[in-house]
Design a protein around this motif. Sequence first.
Motif, mmCIF file in Angstrom:
data_model
loop_
_atom_site.group_PDB
_atom_site.id
_atom_site.type_symbol
_atom_site.label_atom_id
_atom_site.label_comp_id
_atom_site.label_asym_id
_atom_site.label_seq_id
_atom_site.Cartn_x
_atom_site.Cartn_y
_atom_site.Cartn_z
ATOM 1 N N GLY A 178 -121.386 -13.942 -11.053
ATOM 2 C CA GLY A 178 -119.967 -13.940 -10.708
ATOM 3 C C GLY A 178 -119.631 -12.910 -9.644
ATOM 4 O O GLY A 178 -120.524 -12.342 -9.011
ATOM 5 N N ILE A 179 -118.330 -12.662 -9.470
ATOM 6 C CA ILE A 179 -117.871 -11.757 -8.403
ATOM 7 C C ILE A 179 -118.192 -10.308 -8.783
ATOM 8 O O ILE A 179 -117.752 -9.808 -9.812
ATOM 9 C CB ILE A 179 -116.362 -11.939 -8.146
ATOM 10 N N LEU A 180 -118.984 -9.661 -7.917
ATOM 11 C CA LEU A 180 -119.385 -8.277 -8.174
ATOM 12 C C LEU A 180 -118.398 -7.300 -7.545
ATOM 13 O O LEU A 180 -118.168 -6.208 -8.063
ATOM 14 C CB LEU A 180 -120.789 -8.006 -7.615
ATOM 15 N N ASN A 181 -117.857 -7.696 -6.387
ATOM 16 C CA ASN A 181 -116.896 -6.813 -5.713
ATOM 17 C C ASN A 181 -116.126 -7.613 -4.672
ATOM 18 O O ASN A 181 -116.640 -8.598 -4.126
ATOM 19 C CB ASN A 181 -117.617 -5.641 -5.044
ATOM 20 N N CYS A 182 -114.919 -7.166 -4.403
ATOM 21 C CA CYS A 182 -114.073 -7.826 -3.416
ATOM 22 C C CYS A 182 -113.147 -6.754 -2.847
ATOM 23 O O CYS A 182 -112.588 -5.962 -3.610
ATOM 24 C CB CYS A 182 -113.273 -8.910 -4.149
ATOM 25 N N PHE A 318 -111.508 -12.383 8.680
ATOM 26 C CA PHE A 318 -110.601 -11.567 9.499
ATOM 27 C C PHE A 318 -109.551 -12.494 10.084
ATOM 28 O O PHE A 318 -109.883 -13.615 10.498
ATOM 29 C CB PHE A 318 -111.370 -10.882 10.645
ATOM 30 N N GLY A 319 -108.316 -12.032 10.150
ATOM 31 C CA GLY A 319 -107.305 -12.909 10.759
ATOM 32 C C GLY A 319 -105.979 -12.234 11.016
ATOM 33 O O GLY A 319 -105.843 -11.005 10.923
ATOM 34 N N SER A 320 -105.015 -13.074 11.329
ATOM 35 C CA SER A 320 -103.662 -12.629 11.639
ATOM 36 C C SER A 320 -103.132 -11.741 10.532
ATOM 37 O O SER A 320 -103.406 -11.944 9.358
ATOM 38 C CB SER A 320 -102.779 -13.868 11.823
ATOM 39 N N GLY A 321 -102.346 -10.754 10.952
ATOM 40 C CA GLY A 321 -101.748 -9.805 10.002
ATOM 41 C C GLY A 321 -101.699 -8.374 10.568
ATOM 42 O O GLY A 321 -100.667 -7.766 10.546
ATOM 43 N N PHE A 322 -102.820 -7.839 11.086
ATOM 44 C CA PHE A 322 -104.162 -8.277 10.825
ATOM 45 C C PHE A 322 -104.479 -8.169 9.333
ATOM 46 O O PHE A 322 -103.969 -7.264 8.654
ATOM 47 C CB PHE A 322 -105.191 -7.440 11.587
ATOM 48 N N THR A 323 -105.367 -9.048 8.865
ATOM 49 C CA THR A 323 -105.875 -8.953 7.507
ATOM 50 C C THR A 323 -107.388 -9.121 7.584
ATOM 51 O O THR A 323 -107.880 -9.798 8.488
ATOM 52 C CB THR A 323 -105.313 -10.078 6.620
ATOM 53 N N TRP A 324 -108.090 -8.513 6.671
ATOM 54 C CA TRP A 324 -109.543 -8.735 6.616
ATOM 55 C C TRP A 324 -110.044 -8.401 5.213
ATOM 56 O O TRP A 324 -109.344 -7.743 4.432
ATOM 57 C CB TRP A 324 -110.278 -7.935 7.696
ATOM 58 N N GLY A 325 -111.235 -8.872 4.909
ATOM 59 C CA GLY A 325 -111.752 -8.609 3.575
ATOM 60 C C GLY A 325 -113.114 -9.224 3.372
ATOM 61 O O GLY A 325 -113.595 -10.009 4.197
ATOM 62 N N SER A 326 -113.747 -8.833 2.270
ATOM 63 C CA SER A 326 -115.072 -9.339 1.955
ATOM 64 C C SER A 326 -115.253 -9.428 0.445
ATOM 65 O O SER A 326 -114.695 -8.618 -0.303
ATOM 66 C CB SER A 326 -116.129 -8.408 2.566
ATOM 67 N N CYS A 327 -116.011 -10.415 0.035
ATOM 68 C CA CYS A 327 -116.259 -10.641 -1.382
ATOM 69 C C CYS A 327 -117.766 -10.851 -1.566
ATOM 70 O O CYS A 327 -118.385 -11.549 -0.764
ATOM 71 C CB CYS A 327 -115.487 -11.899 -1.795
ATOM 72 N N VAL A 328 -118.340 -10.229 -2.574
ATOM 73 C CA VAL A 328 -119.766 -10.442 -2.858
ATOM 74 C C VAL A 328 -119.899 -10.986 -4.275
ATOM 75 O O VAL A 328 -119.288 -10.464 -5.210
ATOM 76 C CB VAL A 328 -120.595 -9.142 -2.624
ATOM 77 N N PHE A 329 -120.636 -12.081 -4.391
ATOM 78 C CA PHE A 329 -120.809 -12.664 -5.729
ATOM 79 C C PHE A 329 -122.203 -13.235 -5.919
ATOM 80 O O PHE A 329 -122.884 -13.617 -4.971
ATOM 81 C CB PHE A 329 -119.748 -13.739 -6.008
ATOM 82 N N ARG A 330 -122.615 -13.224 -7.198
ATOM 83 C CA ARG A 330 -123.867 -13.860 -7.564
ATOM 84 C C ARG A 330 -123.512 -15.260 -8.046
ATOM 85 O O ARG A 330 -122.748 -15.421 -8.970
ATOM 86 C CB ARG A 330 -124.600 -13.036 -8.647
ATOM 87 N N TYR A 331 -124.029 -16.269 -7.336
ATOM 88 C CA TYR A 331 -123.620 -17.659 -7.590
ATOM 89 C C TYR A 331 -124.201 -18.172 -8.884
ATOM 90 O O TYR A 331 -125.353 -17.907 -9.195
ATOM 91 C CB TYR A 331 -124.057 -18.539 -6.404
#
Length: 331
Positions: A178-182, A318-331
């Motif tokens: 599942g999601i480890l970090n975001c 990354f996009g308008s806003g500006f906004t940005w982010g990252s998510c790491v997960f074990r599928y």
Amino acid sequence: MALRAKVLGTGSYLPPKVVTNDDLAQIMNTSDEWIQQRSGIKERRFVDDGMMTSDLALEASRAALASAGLEAGDLDMIVVASFTPDHYFPGVSSFLQRKLGLDATPAMDLRCQCTGFVYALQTARAFVESGIYQRVLVCGSELHSRGLEFSDRGRDTAVLFGDGAGALILGPSEEGDGILNCRVYAQGEHAERLWMDAPGLAYQGLTNAEMIAEGRQVPAMDGRFVFKHAVARMPEVLLATLAECDLGLDDVDHFLFHQANLRINEMVAKKLQADPAKVHNNIHKTGNTSAATLPILLDQVVSEGKLKRGELVTMTGFGSGFTWGSCVFRY
Ligand code: UT7
């Protein structure tokens, strides 16, 4: 083991109408060479008359439910990331909820432009990890083609965007997957560097004939400024998100980046020295589908059998806003 939000199933939908760069060159002053050189895009999908953002969302959501072995009635919550809604209000999620045949399931929209899906995952996982909801549909859906201007004035953005939707179902897991970090961020300082000024309630009556003549309803972008920030922020947030859970680039099996421009992703991958076999792109076929991009790409990688259960995936936008982010997960 901590309760985590796991991807139970994925789905996506691209409308059947393929629009090539040459098709666009027939209706405005552009060329296949310019578009491919600058962005890597060869074609994109546009909806036919009558189809709306919530219809795209419905197709992707049905596919995600089927892949998770669930029915709409099993959902506890719906989160839709979109900034191209069917109507000014209510949001896409209300129409999607109705089209799924549901009558009281909570449904919310989230508007964070091209980082919308990462924000939606961050939101949905909080509901799952807290135990408030068990099954959350997270959908990204965008219909750009009706809002673009196919003229000299609008050509810098008109050639870049496409229509589509992607979705996944999150559910609880105590197996370590599942999601480890975001991580998500915003910098409103640069809001006007990529925006659509009107219609908006900054203006009496939302807009007027003079504003329309001035083209204030045409998406406006300082392309080079956006490019520069995207190539800086994406590697930065990805590395920080991994480091916070004691992971490094070598641990990652699949890198999924927002598909705004192939040149951006090539620079990001180069900065990270990421193994090209682990970096997935589909922009040549889809153009930029904003909040729908990451779930479409994820579903394609799953459907093509490239992503196996237990592998580590990163999604970075990354996009308008500006906004940005990252998510790491074990599928
Ligand atoms: O989700 C985030 C959203 N967006 C992005 O991340 C986009 C980031 N930026 C970019 O991808 C690039 O900046 C673009 C692909 C948008 C543009 O590339 P560029 O190399 O920065 O081009 P430019 O805007 O500096 O324009 C170069 C020339 C201009 O002509 P002049 O002034 O040099 O005569 C434009 O008018 O290209 C012209 N141009 C076009 N020509 C043919 C702009 N759009 C087009 C077009 N076809 N569609």
